[in-house]
Design an enzyme around this catalytic site. Structure first.
Site, PDB file in Angstrom:
ATOM      1  N   GLY A 137       0.840  -1.199   0.000  1.00 36.08           N
ATOM      2  CA  GLY A 137       0.000   0.000   0.000  1.00 36.08           C
ATOM      3  C   GLY A 137       0.868   1.239   0.000  1.00 36.08           C
ATOM      4  N   ALA A 173       2.744   4.771  -2.980  1.00 37.39           N
ATOM      5  CA  ALA A 173       2.844   4.175  -4.316  1.00 37.39           C
ATOM      6  C   ALA A 173       1.666   3.254  -4.603  1.00 37.39           C
ATOM      7  CB  ALA A 173       4.157   3.412  -4.451  1.00 37.39           C
ATOM      8  N   VAL A 232       8.508   9.405   4.254  1.00 32.35           N
ATOM      9  CA  VAL A 232       9.223  10.666   4.427  1.00 32.35           C
ATOM     10  C   VAL A 232       9.078  11.578   3.212  1.00 32.35           C
ATOM     11  CG1 VAL A 232      10.907   9.645   5.983  1.00 32.35           C
ATOM     12  CG2 VAL A 232      11.391   9.715   3.544  1.00 32.35           C
ATOM     13  N   ALA A 286       7.257  16.182   0.222  1.00 31.58           N
ATOM     14  CA  ALA A 286       7.361  17.342  -0.658  1.00 31.58           C
ATOM     15  C   ALA A 286       7.278  16.868  -2.103  1.00 31.58           C
ATOM     16  CB  ALA A 286       8.678  18.085  -0.420  1.00 31.58           C
ATOM     17  N   LYS A 314       4.019  24.816  -2.003  1.00 30.31           N
ATOM     18  CA  LYS A 314       5.466  24.820  -2.160  1.00 30.31           C
ATOM     19  C   LYS A 314       5.815  25.582  -3.437  1.00 30.31           C
ATOM     20  CE  LYS A 314       9.393  21.772  -3.103  1.00 30.31           C
ATOM     21  NZ  LYS A 314       9.840  20.390  -3.317  1.00 30.31           N
ATOM     22  N   PRO A 331      13.342  28.018  -7.821  1.00 27.21           N
ATOM     23  CA  PRO A 331      11.904  28.268  -7.874  1.00 27.21           C
ATOM     24  C   PRO A 331      11.180  27.387  -8.884  1.00 27.21           C
ATOM     25  CG  PRO A 331      13.020  29.854  -9.254  1.00 27.21           C
ATOM     26  CD  PRO A 331      14.094  28.956  -8.666  1.00 27.21           C
ATOM     27  N   GLN A 384       2.897  33.596 -13.537  1.00 27.45           N
ATOM     28  CA  GLN A 384       4.238  33.071 -13.769  1.00 27.45           C
ATOM     29  C   GLN A 384       4.710  32.163 -12.632  1.00 27.45           C
ATOM     30  OE1 GLN A 384       7.210  35.915 -14.990  1.00 27.45           O
ATOM     31  NE2 GLN A 384       5.754  37.118 -16.165  1.00 27.45           N
ATOM     32  N   THR A 439      11.531  14.383  -5.876  1.00 26.34           N
ATOM     33  CA  THR A 439      11.086  13.699  -7.096  1.00 26.34           C
ATOM     34  C   THR A 439      10.470  12.330  -6.857  1.00 26.34           C
ATOM     35  OG1 THR A 439      13.382  12.947  -7.347  1.00 26.34           O
ATOM     36  CG2 THR A 439      12.706  14.878  -8.631  1.00 26.34           C
TER      37      THR A 439
END
Length: 520
Positions: free
Chosen positions: A19, A22, A54, A57, A85, A103, A160, A351
């Site tokens: 589970g 993912a 963890v 983000a 974020k 950014p 932007q 990522t």
């Protein structure tokens, strides 16, 4: 490459092993698009097996995944205690004391087809440009703790900005699980003790649980974490180790209480043999210290983490061990690996969840109808390898592009050889500040520009095409940009104000406060 068809059976039964983020991302997406009355998606997971949890983000493409599932953004933020974020602040990476911001969104505006960063390099050579951060709406807003949601098709400077989220990964998985089950996905509780394979083809046919229950499937998605229960333990796919470029192999994760209103950005602070993350949520702050055990002991890493967190710890640090790299095949036989079972690249650029998301999207694009074709399987593996190597190179850049020599660790990464694909990019940038994206690379030109300049890699000269524009007109346009970004950011609400005004802030008292008569 193999020829012909591997499996002549229809792919009707999809079994997701594991589970967590993912597994439930996969189940939520597949139950929405493949729940046609014929196909069945089943998640096999054990409450006794914990998740890493963890990866809180993300990067902007997560919005596409949520939109694909028709998840209302404010509802999602409230359910996951999420925040916005606008990018990542890097501290002590080029040299100790350095600070820069990577950014989301663009830098400035191109003029007459000439890339903005080339105009910036030209003005910087004249000493009139200021900082590259002055030309990023996301950076200026983040520095002030402000946020505004860009309106679709809007022409304002806010448009932007690009943004992603911080959220509680466990709450996100729970949110997706509820959605998946409502869409018809099944769940089987239990620990897998045996994997059964077809003696002829070698494909996985079923998994057997401790209870004796057998779950059969035609296609299996391995979301079992670092263990790789199917992709590695059963199929022995093999793992490609990248730790000679990225020697981090350990992380300590520890939540702390918030010490103020959460800022709309992640922070990554470099230490002696690694770096520390700070991820602000509505109800707490996620912290961690990623380090290399070859250069630092866990006890020292914990001391550094505790010395540098801002709030009261809410739990003791949890130690995780990993090897940076990827499976030699993300899809082997009739097993697709996603998440940690497919590979691991440290969360420096957030990522991890995107790699899951991209794997799901790629599976949808190549989903087998009545058989698994080696051609489609090879295409899946080719695409995932390109993505992983793309992310790998960008993460390596942060280490290679350092001037630090204050520890054995930093001297090693500063002086190490890097993949040819990255070495070529660095050299093209050093000559004339040129960046060429290859294939469908994840990171855009502003991302490469942010890290190169932020870590003090300045080109020997800007692209000569920038000299074709009038000097005074360019200087005036850039001054207007700087002022426009500053004024626009100052007019935005704080992130917390925006979340509360949008109904996206989780408040346990909100149901009482909203009662008729204003009872408190």
């Amino acid at each position: 490459m193999d020829k012909g068809i591997v499996n002549i059976n229809a792919v009707d039964r999809v079994v997701v092993v594991g589970g967590g983020t993912a597994g439930w991302m996969t189940a939520a997406a597949m139950s929405r698009y493949f729940n046609n009355g014929r196909r069945k998606v089943t998640v096999v997971e054990s409450d006794a097996i914990g998740t890493v949890g963890v990866g809180e983000a993300t990067i902007p493409p997560i919005k596409n995944f949520n939109a694909m599932l028709d998840i209302p953004e404010n509802e999602f933020l409230k359910a996951t205690r999420g925040t916005f974020k606008l990018g990542i602040e890097f501290v002590n990476w080029g040299q100790q004391g350095d600070r820069y911001f990577h950014p989301f969104g663009t830098y400035g505006q191109d003029l007459h087809g000439i890339q903005f960063h080339q105009l910036f390099l030209r003005e910087a050579a004249r000493g009139t440009a200021g900082s590259i951060s002055d030309y990023s709406m996301s950076t200026v807003a983040a520095a002030l703790g402000r946020f505004g949601r860009p309106a679709p098709g809007a022409k304002s400077l806010v448009s932007q900005m690009a943004y992603a989220f911080h959220f509680d990964a466990g709450l996100y998985a729970a949110y997706l699980r509820k959605m998946a089950e409502q869409q018809g996905a099944g769940r089987v509780e239990g620990r897998i003790v045996q994997v059964h394979r077809n003696g002829e083809s070698g494909d996985v046919t079923s998994v057997e649980l401790e209870s004796g229950v057998i779950v059969e499937g035609d296609l299996f998605v391995d979301c079992s974490g670092f263990r790789g229960l199917l992709i590695e333990e059963a199929l022995e796919t093999g793992y490609e180790d990248w730790s000679h470029w990225l020697p981090m192999d350990s992380a300590l994760a520890m939540p702390t209480a918030n010490v103020g209103s959460p800022p709309p950005f992640t922070r990554a602070t470099a230490h002696t043999a690694g770096w520390q993350w700070r991820i602000p949520l509505q109800h707490r702050t996620g912290n961690g210290h990623v380090f290399s055990s070859a250069y630092m002991q866990a006890e020292e890493a914990e001391r550094i983490l505790r010395d540098h967190v801002e709030g009261e710890p809410l739990a003791d640090p949890r130690l995780l061990r990993f090897t940076t790299g990827m499976r030699k095949k993300a899809w082997n036989h009739n097993v697709i690996s996603l998440g940690l079972s497919a590979g691991f690249i440290e969360p420096l650029e957030s990522t991890s969840i995107h790699l899951i998301q991209n794997g799901i999207a790629r599976l949808f694009a190549l989903f087998p109808e009545k058989a698994i074709s080696p051609v489609e399987r090879d295409e899946y593996n080719r695409g995932m390898r390109e993505l992983y190597e793309d992310v790998r190179d960008f993460i390596i850049l942060h280490y290679k592009a350092t001037q630090r020599g204050d520890s054995e660790f930093w001297r090693y990464v500063r002086d190490m050889d890097v993949p040819e694909s990255l070495a070529r990019k660095i050299e093209l940038w050093r000559l004339h500040g040129r960046i060429f994206r290859e294939n469908a690379e994840l990171f855009t030109m502003p991302s490469w520009t942010a890290v190169m300049l932020g870590q003090n890699i300045w080109p020997e000269r800007y692209d000569p095409i920038a000299d074709t524009l009038d000097e005074q007109r360019v200087a005036s346009a850039m001054a207007q940009m700087r002022e426009g970004y500053r004024a626009t950011a100052q007019a935005l609400p704080s992130q917390e104000e925006f979340l509360r005004q949008s109904g996206a802030w989780y408040d346990e008292k909100s149901t009482v406060a909203a009662m008729p008569g204003g009872f408190r």
